[in-house]
Design a protein around this motif. Structure first.
Motif, PDB file in Angstrom:
ATOM      1  N   UNK A 116      11.235 -18.829 -44.824  1.00 31.66           N
ATOM      2  CA  UNK A 116      10.186 -18.796 -45.601  1.00 31.66           C
ATOM      3  C   UNK A 116       8.972 -19.575 -45.193  1.00 31.66           C
ATOM      4  N   UNK A 117       9.454 -20.643 -44.404  1.00 36.25           N
ATOM      5  CA  UNK A 117       8.095 -21.388 -43.673  1.00 36.25           C
ATOM      6  C   UNK A 117       8.555 -22.668 -42.921  1.00 36.25           C
ATOM      7  N   UNK A 118       7.821 -23.229 -42.457  1.00 30.52           N
ATOM      8  CA  UNK A 118       7.996 -24.631 -41.391  1.00 30.52           C
ATOM      9  C   UNK A 118       7.702 -25.734 -41.938  1.00 30.52           C
ATOM     10  N   UNK A 119       8.437 -26.934 -41.822  1.00 31.30           N
ATOM     11  CA  UNK A 119       8.072 -28.417 -42.347  1.00 31.30           C
ATOM     12  C   UNK A 119       8.400 -29.148 -41.092  1.00 31.30           C
ATOM     13  N   UNK A 120       7.823 -30.405 -41.180  1.00 35.19           N
ATOM     14  CA  UNK A 120       7.744 -31.196 -40.005  1.00 35.19           C
ATOM     15  C   UNK A 120       8.978 -32.281 -40.234  1.00 35.19           C
ATOM     16  N   UNK A 121       9.412 -32.577 -41.359  1.00 34.27           N
ATOM     17  CA  UNK A 121      10.576 -33.322 -41.673  1.00 34.27           C
ATOM     18  C   UNK A 121      11.822 -32.776 -42.085  1.00 34.27           C
ATOM     19  N   UNK A 122      12.934 -33.468 -42.236  1.00 32.22           N
ATOM     20  CA  UNK A 122      13.899 -32.799 -42.524  1.00 32.22           C
ATOM     21  C   UNK A 122      14.365 -33.121 -44.225  1.00 32.22           C
ATOM     22  N   UNK A 123      13.088 -32.978 -44.807  1.00 27.94           N
ATOM     23  CA  UNK A 123      13.218 -33.187 -46.153  1.00 27.94           C
ATOM     24  C   UNK A 123      14.280 -32.029 -46.908  1.00 27.94           C
ATOM     25  N   UNK A 124      14.446 -32.235 -48.194  1.00 30.11           N
ATOM     26  CA  UNK A 124      15.277 -31.139 -48.782  1.00 30.11           C
ATOM     27  C   UNK A 124      14.222 -30.065 -48.970  1.00 30.11           C
ATOM     28  N   UNK A 125      14.915 -28.768 -48.804  1.00 34.26           N
ATOM     29  CA  UNK A 125      13.993 -27.574 -48.751  1.00 34.26           C
ATOM     30  C   UNK A 125      13.409 -27.512 -50.271  1.00 34.26           C
ATOM     31  N   UNK A 126      12.176 -26.705 -50.281  1.00 28.18           N
ATOM     32  CA  UNK A 126      11.485 -26.578 -51.555  1.00 28.18           C
ATOM     33  C   UNK A 126      12.463 -25.632 -52.517  1.00 28.18           C
ATOM     34  N   UNK A 127      11.907 -25.624 -53.764  1.00 24.30           N
ATOM     35  CA  UNK A 127      12.859 -24.848 -54.560  1.00 24.30           C
ATOM     36  C   UNK A 127      12.568 -23.403 -54.307  1.00 24.30           C
ATOM     37  N   UNK A 128      13.672 -22.609 -54.495  1.00 26.07           N
ATOM     38  CA  UNK A 128      13.387 -21.177 -54.389  1.00 26.07           C
ATOM     39  C   UNK A 128      12.879 -20.462 -55.663  1.00 26.07           C
ATOM     40  N   UNK A 129      11.832 -19.215 -55.169  1.00 28.21           N
ATOM     41  CA  UNK A 129      11.393 -18.563 -56.320  1.00 28.21           C
ATOM     42  C   UNK A 129      12.565 -18.034 -57.067  1.00 28.21           C
ATOM     43  N   UNK A 130      12.256 -17.979 -58.342  1.00 26.95           N
ATOM     44  CA  UNK A 130      13.263 -17.266 -59.181  1.00 26.95           C
ATOM     45  C   UNK A 130      12.799 -15.822 -59.682  1.00 26.95           C
ATOM     46  N   UNK A 131      13.521 -15.283 -60.242  1.00 26.93           N
ATOM     47  CA  UNK A 131      13.202 -13.735 -60.432  1.00 26.93           C
ATOM     48  C   UNK A 131      12.815 -12.809 -59.445  1.00 26.93           C
ATOM     49  N   UNK A 132      12.546 -11.685 -59.587  1.00 29.45           N
ATOM     50  CA  UNK A 132      12.204 -10.637 -58.508  1.00 29.45           C
ATOM     51  C   UNK A 132      11.161 -11.123 -57.394  1.00 29.45           C
ATOM     52  N   UNK A 133      11.407 -10.995 -56.349  1.00 32.08           N
ATOM     53  CA  UNK A 133      10.597 -11.206 -55.120  1.00 32.08           C
ATOM     54  C   UNK A 133      10.407 -10.144 -54.131  1.00 32.08           C
ATOM     55  N   UNK A 134       9.092  -9.712 -53.848  1.00 32.46           N
ATOM     56  CA  UNK A 134       8.802  -8.721 -52.672  1.00 32.46           C
ATOM     57  C   UNK A 134       8.400  -9.376 -51.683  1.00 32.46           C
ATOM     58  N   UNK A 135       8.752  -9.037 -50.434  1.00 36.37           N
ATOM     59  CA  UNK A 135       8.366  -9.817 -49.057  1.00 36.37           C
ATOM     60  C   UNK A 135       8.173  -8.881 -48.062  1.00 36.37           C
ATOM     61  N   UNK A 136       7.564  -9.382 -47.073  1.00 31.98           N
ATOM     62  CA  UNK A 136       7.379  -8.725 -45.997  1.00 31.98           C
ATOM     63  C   UNK A 136       7.580  -9.572 -44.661  1.00 31.98           C
ATOM     64  N   UNK A 137       8.152  -9.190 -43.766  1.00 39.01           N
ATOM     65  CA  UNK A 137       8.265 -10.089 -42.597  1.00 39.01           C
ATOM     66  C   UNK A 137       8.868  -9.407 -41.300  1.00 39.01           C
ATOM     67  N   UNK A 138       9.337 -10.097 -40.446  1.00 41.25           N
ATOM     68  CA  UNK A 138       9.642  -9.414 -39.103  1.00 41.25           C
ATOM     69  C   UNK A 138      11.218  -9.648 -38.875  1.00 41.25           C
ATOM     70  N   UNK A 139      11.790  -8.461 -38.728  1.00 43.51           N
ATOM     71  CA  UNK A 139      13.304  -8.390 -38.683  1.00 43.51           C
ATOM     72  C   UNK A 139      13.584  -8.984 -37.179  1.00 43.51           C
ATOM     73  N   UNK A 140      14.594  -9.774 -37.039  1.00 46.39           N
ATOM     74  CA  UNK A 140      15.043 -10.314 -35.844  1.00 46.39           C
ATOM     75  C   UNK A 140      16.659 -10.442 -35.854  1.00 46.39           C
ATOM     76  N   UNK A 141      16.920 -10.449 -34.477  1.00 47.39           N
ATOM     77  CA  UNK A 141      18.618 -10.351 -34.304  1.00 47.39           C
ATOM     78  C   UNK A 141      18.968 -12.091 -34.883  1.00 47.39           C
ATOM     79  N   UNK A 142      20.310 -11.998 -35.215  1.00 47.85           N
ATOM     80  CA  UNK A 142      21.059 -13.020 -35.350  1.00 47.85           C
ATOM     81  C   UNK A 142      21.104 -13.864 -34.287  1.00 47.85           C
TER      82      UNK A 142
END
Length: 298
Positions: A116-142
């Motif tokens: 979802x994004x980048x953060x500088x500190x090892x803080x707890x991840x931000x809350x996830x969006x609820x409900x239906x989400x539409x996204x676009x991004x680059x597919x990368x290998x595991x």
């Protein structure tokens, strides 16, 4: 030259030529394999396509699958958020914030990790969006797994579909998505909405890479080709030197024979001790041939 023109050495030279030709061909093949040209795929990868049409779970990701910008609609799996350590953003090391995403229409309800994004500190991840989400991004290998989390309940060292599937107890795509934008209910659900910095991963650059190991092998085959001629030349030289040694020994034997014949013809009236001196010369000679040798093969 006379030695080199012997039939056996002409035949040996032909063999050396054939061997050298094979070595040069192998050298050319190694030089050809030393360069890998990466095709420019930006004309296709930058046009977004649906994930479920482009790549299916249950199989490995190939070059043609990776780097593609994909779209997906679905929902984030509650409680699946995690951090990935050692990620750079503008020269600073920090953490990727990711979670499991279940695309609509995914076979077997497979999930896929989404960054979802980048953060500088090892803080707890931000809350996830609820409900239906539409996204676009680059597919990368595991990424290849190197271990478990760095510390208990701490960040992962890589995004590995194998580790994630075990952690979530869900079947997963063999790959992940770096989200460039996301919306939920018409509102922004991307990095900025969660207080994260946006991540951009570009397509694989086109160009030519050089494998120096192949170049080394190519040079090695050229050396082998030259060595084939060196061996032939060395064999001819040894044969020539043997002939030279034989001729010297034959000349010395003839000289001794002439001395004995001259002594016999003089009836033994030569200088006192001449016969003994000739005998001593024969005894001192390293070789005492009987009848005259018939040819160079003696």
């Amino acid at each position: 030259m006379k030695t080199a023109l012997k039939p056996k050495w002409i035949a040996t030279l032909v063999g050396a030529l054939l061997a050298a030709t094979a070595f040069v061909w192998l050298s050319q093949w190694q030089f050809g394999e030393s360069k890998t040209v990466t095709a420019d795929t930006s004309g296709t990868t930058e046009h977004a396509v649906p994930l479920t049409e482009h790549f299916q779970p249950g199989r490995d990701m190939y070059v043609a699958d990776a780097d593609q910008i994909v779209t997906a609609t679905g929902h984030f799996v509650e409680g699946s958020a995690f951090l990935v350590s050692g990620r750079l953003q503008d020269g600073k090391e920090g953490y990727w914030v990711a979670a499991a995403f279940e695309p609509d229409g995914a076979p077997g309800k497979n999930v896929i990790p989404v960054v979802r994004g980048w953060q500088a500190e090892a803080d707890a991840p931000a809350a996830l969006p609820t409900g239906e989400v539409s996204l676009e991004g680059r597919l990368l290998p595991s990424e290849s797994p190197t271990g478990t989390r760095e510390v208990a309940n701490g960040p992962y060292a890589e995004i590995s579909a194998a580790w994630m599937a075990n952690a979530w107890d869900r079947d997963s795509y063999d790959g992940f998505i770096v989200a460039f934008k996301a919306t939920s209910g018409g509102n922004d659900a991307g990095a900025a909405s969660a207080g994260l910095e946006q991540i951009w991963v570009g397509p694989q650059p086109s160009g030519t890479t050089v494998n120096w190991l192949n170049i080394f092998y190519g040079v090695e085959w050229v050396v082998f080709a030259g060595f084939a001629f060196f061996i032939w030349w060395r064999l001819v030289k040894d044969d020539y030197q043997r002939d030279e040694e034989y001729e010297l020994e034959l000349a010395a034997w003839r000289q001794r024979q002439a001395a004995r014949e001259a002594l016999a013809a003089s009836g033994g009236d030569g200088a006192p001790g001449a016969e003994g001196q000739a005998g001593d010369a024969e005894a001192a000679s390293p070789t005492q041939p009987g009848p005259a040798p018939s040819g160079p093969g003696h």
